[in-house]
Structures are given as structure tokens and as C-alpha cells.
Write an enzyme that holds these catalytic residues in place. Sequence first.
Site, PDB file in Angstrom:
ATOM      1  N   LYS A 285       0.712  -1.058   0.007  1.00  0.00           N
ATOM      2  CA  LYS A 285       0.124   0.016  -0.336  1.00  0.00           C
ATOM      3  C   LYS A 285       0.853   1.154  -0.096  1.00  0.00           C
ATOM      4  O   LYS A 285       1.944   1.136   0.382  1.00  0.00           O
ATOM      5  CB  LYS A 285      -0.807   0.036   1.238  1.00  0.00           C
ATOM      6  CG  LYS A 285      -2.143  -1.090   1.206  1.00  0.00           C
ATOM      7  CD  LYS A 285      -2.719  -0.774   2.567  1.00  0.00           C
ATOM      8  CE  LYS A 285      -4.081  -1.733   2.688  1.00  0.00           C
ATOM      9  NZ  LYS A 285      -5.037  -1.548   1.773  1.00  0.00           N
ATOM     10  N   ARG A 359     -10.482 -11.482   1.787  1.00  0.00           N
ATOM     11  CA  ARG A 359     -11.314 -12.306   1.125  1.00  0.00           C
ATOM     12  C   ARG A 359     -10.896 -13.754   1.129  1.00  0.00           C
ATOM     13  O   ARG A 359     -11.511 -14.853   0.961  1.00  0.00           O
ATOM     14  CB  ARG A 359     -11.831 -11.754  -0.474  1.00  0.00           C
ATOM     15  CG  ARG A 359     -10.633 -11.676  -1.347  1.00  0.00           C
ATOM     16  CD  ARG A 359     -11.085 -10.924  -2.601  1.00  0.00           C
ATOM     17  NE  ARG A 359     -11.195  -9.398  -2.297  1.00  0.00           N
ATOM     18  CZ  ARG A 359     -11.218  -8.433  -3.266  1.00  0.00           C
ATOM     19  NH1 ARG A 359     -11.372  -8.966  -4.492  1.00  0.00           N
ATOM     20  NH2 ARG A 359     -11.683  -7.431  -2.903  1.00  0.00           N
TER      21      ARG A 359
END
Length: 505
Positions: A285, A359
Site C-alpha cells: 500500500k 477475501r
Amino acid sequence: MSQISHLLVKNKINSIDTDVVLVFQNDKQKPLEQFVPEAYREVVGELAEKGSFNGKQGSMQFIRFGGVMPAENLLLVGAGIAKDLDSEKLRIAFASVYSRLKAEKAKSAAVHFDLFEKGLGSNKSMTSIKAARAMAEGLTLPAYDFDKYKTGEKKEDSREYVFITSKKATESKLNSELKQIAMSLEAISVVRDWSNEPSNYGTPTYFAEESVKIGKKLGLKVKVLGETECKKEKMNLFLGVGQGSTQENKLVIVEYTPKTKAKKMKTLALVGKGITFDSGGISIKPSLRMEEMKHDMTGAATVFGATMLAAMMGCPNRIVTVMAFAENMPAGNAIQPGNVITARSGKTVEILNTDAEGRLILADALDYAQDFNPDVTINAATLTGAVGIALGKLCCAIMGNDDKLIRDLINAGAEHGERMWQLPLWDEYFEDMKSDTADIRNVANDTFGGTIRGGIFLKQFIRKGMRWAHLDIAYSSSATPHAYFPKKGANGQFVRSLAQFAMKF
Ligand code: BES
Ligand code: ZN
Ligand code: ZN
């Protein structure tokens, strides 16, 4: 850390330093003085005449009497026209009451409930007890400070809030309502503490240990699986995500079983994303606000809080809560874009972006949870940044495969001002998540519909016939603009909705 607020019900006041009086208006927006305690009627009349306070919704007036009146101070709160008042307005108004009482250093405050109840009379959509709940929530939900790591003297902010009623029946109803709020606050404060914990302390091992500790107190069965056990369980996606971290993954399973087993008892599975820090992994990130990624375990904290609350309320249904804790870090041994991993369910997943890690861990955790044969499975996760783009910070996104379940959850949330907004999970969204190399890719080809893509990925791991809902709580679970939540850090939202759903489903 949570602050101490005592919520009490009494039939008369001894010594209170601030009287909190709600002032209703008539259709012409004039204050209805008959619903104000007699001692204050003249003051309210004078203020209205001068035009400085007339009871308008959202207004407030603090007066320091210094001993000449029944209480030292009076706080007038505009309640507006009775039939327009609702729980959310009261929560917001009482969050302002809380701030004012704090600023004025009030030690105790009394709400004169009988007159309020009379004044509320014509409101058909809200009972006076619901109103009391909203007031108490407004007073207590904002009272939280994460000052665990501050040295020096801690600011103590404790206050007594007394609801005054002369009716026995009202007294007992108020008592049970306020007791429930105290339980909610206890659960919510654990969620906030967990979520705000810096990730050098808040590791998967820390949360596993805390779960055991709290679980013991509440009579919950808590089981912790380390990496060896998770390997035996073939939870390769879960393990893959934590692979680059020096912290050991922990899968925490909490079981609540009602003391008296009803014939119609159902099982609810709750599953939570517990990424203790999300650096993005190899798909790292940007550094701007990366510190916020310590909150990436708020889904796990939320389902744990909901389980605590349901247990405290003596939920008639069984709850199995699965929390998948891992840290997502880049390293020489971290998973890489292009890697293919076999999920616990047997499906193969091509990892194209290691930052779409939530996920992955949920896919295995959901599969594990479904082994308990639940009637309903619900997961909560700070899954996508896209949910903030789509819906802002006021609500979470809800998705799933069962409209009734989604409606029931939305309704449970609405009772507490916890807003959920449904997004679709049409199968077409899955088309470009099919991989050339494996069964599924973990991200789509483009960034459109990012929240839905997260949901549709999870759906691939939901077994046939399983009723399932997914709450994407990124952006709605911390630093939200709600008047009645702490301005910074986690808010503990959705604990009450999930616990209430568990009580009734
Ligand atoms: N933990 C983040 C989601 C998130 C973002 C939560 C901002 C709270 C605030 C999640 O793991 C993530 O990084 N998602 C990616 C998905 C993308 C790679 C498909 C995202 O949202 O950018
Ligand atoms: Zn991520
Ligand atoms: Zn994440």
C-alpha cells in the site's frame, strides 16, 4: 479505554447537579410548558419570550442557577414537535447533552421521565422506552477514549445519569432497558479496544489470548488453532496471507450454547476478518495513512463483540464465531502476485493482488464455519476501500444470497441506528474473476464495483443451500461522522445489530 457512566432509574432525586429537561413544541413551534417540571416553567416561558430558546429540535440551553432551584444547573434540550421525534434525533441530541455535561463538569444528571412520556404522547412510531434507550445511548456511546498508551494522569470522566419516574411499571421497564445498554457498552468497548490496539501489541496471538480470557468470564467455549493445526485443516489461503509475517496466524473459534436448549434452537455462524495489520503485502500500500490498517481486524472484533453481547443477554440460539487472525506483510517468503493456492474448499485461487487478502482468509474461515452446519452464516469484514467510495461512512454494505436474511439484518440494524445498505451480487460480476490458470482470481480485471467483487468472491465459498450475508464494514466502523460515536478510532458499530439478530432469527 471506556469511561464509566452509571445509568440508573429512581423514583425521586436526592442531590443532582444538573436537571436535563426536554422541551416539546406545539404546531406553532411554541414550547409546551405543561411538560416541563413546574419549577422551570417560568424560566422556559421567559426564554421563549426573549427568543433565546423555544424547544426547537437540535437546540440546547444550559443555565447555572447555583442553588436557588431544585438542581444546581438546568440543561434544556429542544425536543421539537412530539410526533416528529425519533430515536436517531434523540441519540444525536443526547450526544450533545453528553458533551455539554462533560464540558460543565457535571457529576450527575437527571432526566424527568414522566413529563417527557406525557409530552411524547402523540408520537405513534416510538415508545417512551425506546426513547429512553436512545437517550441513554446518546449519553454513553460517545464516552470513550483510547488512552491506554498515554503516560501521566488519565482523565477520569464518570457521571451518574438518573431517569426519574414515579411509576413502578415504567421503573422496571427502564431498568431492564438500561441493563441491556450497559451490556452493549461492555461489548462495544471491547471491540473499540481491540480495533484501536496498535499492531505491535495487537497481534494474532494477543487477540487469541484475549478471546480466551473474556470467553472464560462469559462461559464461552474458545478454541485456538495455530499454524500447524490450520495446515491440517488445509487452510492454505489463510496461511498464505500470513506467510510473510513473523507473527503466527491464529484461528479462534468461540462457541456459545444457550443454557436451556430449546427445541427450535438454531445455529448462527459469525465469521470475522482479523488482519492485525494490512501492509498490502508484496502489492504494498502507499504509506499515506497506512497506520489505519491496524483496524483491519475490526470484522473479527465486531463478531466477537456480538457474541459477547448475545451471551450476556442469554441468547436462545447457538452461536459459532470464527475469527481469522493474520498479519499481511511483504517478505522474502510472502505470497506473490501470480501464485496459485488451493483453498480449504478445494477450489484453486490465483492471487493477482496480495492486498485483496481479506477475501482469502475469509474464504477458508467461511468454509471452516460451515462445517458446523449453521442455519445462517454472516461475516463482517473491513474488506474494500471501494465501499467508502460507493456509500460513504454512514452505513456498511450488506450483500448475500437470501433477501429475507438481508432484510432482517437491515431491520435489526435500523432499531439501533446502525445503517446497512444492500448491494447486488449478480453472477455476471463473477465473469472476469475466472482465472486462466486457476479456478478463481482474487481480483477482477478492473476496479469497477470493487465492493461487489469482494462479495462475489466470498460467494464462491458458500455451500449450496446456506443462507449467507456479508457486511463490508470498512470506513463505517472507524472515524465516522456520527454525532454519538467517538470522533477518532473504532466505533463498535454493528455489534448491537448482530446480537439482536442472533436473539431473534
Ligand atoms: N483492508 C483493505 C480494505 C480497506 C481499505 C479497509 C481502506 C479500510 C480502509 C483491503 O484488504 C484492501 O486492501 N482491499 C483492496 C482491494 C483491491 C486490491 C481489490 C482495496 O480496497 O484497495
Ligand atoms: Zn488489503
Ligand atoms: Zn485488508
